[in-house]
Write a protein that holds these residues in place. Structure first.
Motif, short mmCIF file in Angstrom:
data_model
loop_
_atom_site.label_atom_id
_atom_site.label_comp_id
_atom_site.label_asym_id
_atom_site.label_seq_id
_atom_site.Cartn_x
_atom_site.Cartn_y
_atom_site.Cartn_z
N HIS A 1 -0.94 -14.65 -3.24
CA HIS A 1 -2.11 -14.92 -4.10
C HIS A 1 -1.76 -14.53 -5.54
CE1 HIS A 1 -3.15 -10.58 -3.97
NE2 HIS A 1 -3.99 -10.84 -4.96
N CYS B 1 2.04 -9.95 -5.21
CA CYS B 1 1.87 -10.67 -3.94
C CYS B 1 2.32 -12.13 -4.07
CB CYS B 1 0.40 -10.62 -3.51
SG CYS B 1 0.11 -11.53 -1.98
N GLY C 1 -4.57 -6.81 -2.05
CA GLY C 1 -5.33 -7.75 -2.86
C GLY C 1 -6.01 -8.82 -2.01
N CYS C 2 -5.22 -9.50 -1.15
CA CYS C 2 -5.81 -10.59 -0.37
C CYS C 2 -6.03 -10.18 1.09
CB CYS C 2 -4.95 -11.86 -0.46
SG CYS C 2 -3.27 -11.68 0.10
N CYS D 1 -0.89 -6.80 1.97
CA CYS D 1 -1.36 -6.95 0.61
C CYS D 1 -2.80 -6.44 0.51
CB CYS D 1 -1.31 -8.43 0.20
SG CYS D 1 -2.06 -8.70 -1.43
ZN LIG Z 1 -2.09 -10.93 -1.65
#
Ligand SMILES: [Zn+2]
Length: 332
Positions: free
Chosen positions: A44, A41, A64-65, A62
């Motif tokens: 982040h 990503c 993840g974030c 994403c």
């Molecule tokens: Zn991310």
């Protein structure tokens, strides 16, 4: 002005999200058998790829974030820009300087209607048709207020200095000037500013003046009228001579010469200033040799002494009078 609505869709199509990411050093690989790409990503810090791009939908997400969206959203998040600034950023990526000049010219066009001295000057030079003013994109630079406008759109001071819109001493390049945008194909390549006061009359940005003025619409004509100044062109267009073009000055660049030579049967009517000091005629004569070498037919328009097409019309000449001068113009 800034692109909106369907222009935004077009912008996103012209810069596919995946291409944009790759150009900005993002590496992704195909996620299994799916049509998506996955990689680290850019928004982040992470060590395991959770950033997915769908090239068909032109969207990212994403895991993840938890952030996702389209190209403009990605620019907003990665560059920390507002929506409007992100659009400018992307337009700059597509067509670096012409987009900035487009924004500048659009601002000056609006300004023309806010400051009566600009319209007043145009009227003094015999240019009064609102449709023509709009068509030529004529604007007015008051001076001192362009910079905050462009900075709000996301342009840095360095960028404005680099293009020459701001002079090294810090003031606007165009101050109390009527502005004509010079286009090549659809893009603005330079701005011409005519002083309405005591400053040096002519100013272009320190970059190429591009091809012949308005060549895209003039090139269809076999016979063209070549003038020195944009006010000559404006009054001729206003009087129906839409085959007038302008080199902005008496010197033709190789591009401009090549444009005239596109049609080997073309006849060029030269209607330069008939200066009393012969400067106009001398310029015309050196130009003649160039055009002759290029194999073009040339005719010299005999304006009365001391006149250029602009002053000729201002002195009361009619379209018929000018048409008569064209008929009478000796060929060389
Ligand atoms: Zn991310």
């Amino acid at each position: 002005m800034a692109a909106m609505g369907e222009d935004l869709e077009q912008l996103k199509q012209r810069i596919p999200l995946l291409e944009y990411l790759q150009r900005h050093h993002w590496t992704g690989h195909r996620a299994g058998t799916r049509s998506e790409f996955v990689g680290l990503c850019p928004l982040h810090e992470e060590t395991h790829p959770s950033f997915y791009v769908n090239p068909r939908k032109n969207l990212f997400y994403c895991y993840g974030c938890g952030r996702g969206g389209d190209l403009i959203r990605l620019v907003e998040l990665s560059q920390h820009l507002s929506f409007r600034q992100s659009v400018t950023y992307l337009l700059e990526e597509l067509a670096p300087t012409s987009q900035l000049l487009e924004h500048t010219s659009g601002f000056y066009q609006l300004e023309l209607h806010r400051h009566p001295e600009g319209i007043h000057y145009l009227a003094q030079r015999g240019v009064h048709d609102p449709a023509l003013i709009e068509e030529l994109g004529i604007g007015y630079a008051r001076g001192g207020n362009m910079r905050p406008h462009l900075q709000q759109l996301g342009y840095s001071l360095e960028r404005l200095l680099e293009v020459g819109l701001i002079r090294p001493q810090g003031q606007d390049a165009f101050c109390r000037r009527v502005i004509f945008p010079c286009r090549q194909q659809d893009r603005i390549v330079n701005l011409y500013g005519r002083s309405i006061g005591d400053a040096f009359p002519h100013r272009l940005l320190p970059r190429s003046k591009g091809g012949l003025f308005a060549w895209q619409s003039v090139r269809q004509f076999r016979n063209v009228i070549l003038v020195e100044g944009l006010f000559d062109l404006a009054v001729l267009w206003q009087s129906g001579f839409r085959n007038a073009t302008c080199a902005i000055g008496t010197h033709l660049t190789p591009t401009q010469l090549a444009q005239l030579g596109e049609n080997p049967d073309r006849c060029v009517y030269i209607a330069f200033d008939q200066d009393e000091n012969q400067a106009g005629q001398n310029a015309a004569h050196s130009l003649l040799q160039m055009l002759d070498k290029a194999g073009l037919k040339i005719r010299l328009v005999g304006l009365p002494a001391g006149h250029d097409p602009n002053s000729y019309f201002l002195a009361g000449a009619s379209a018929e009078d000018f048409a008569h001068l064209l008929e009478e113009a000796p060929s060389l």
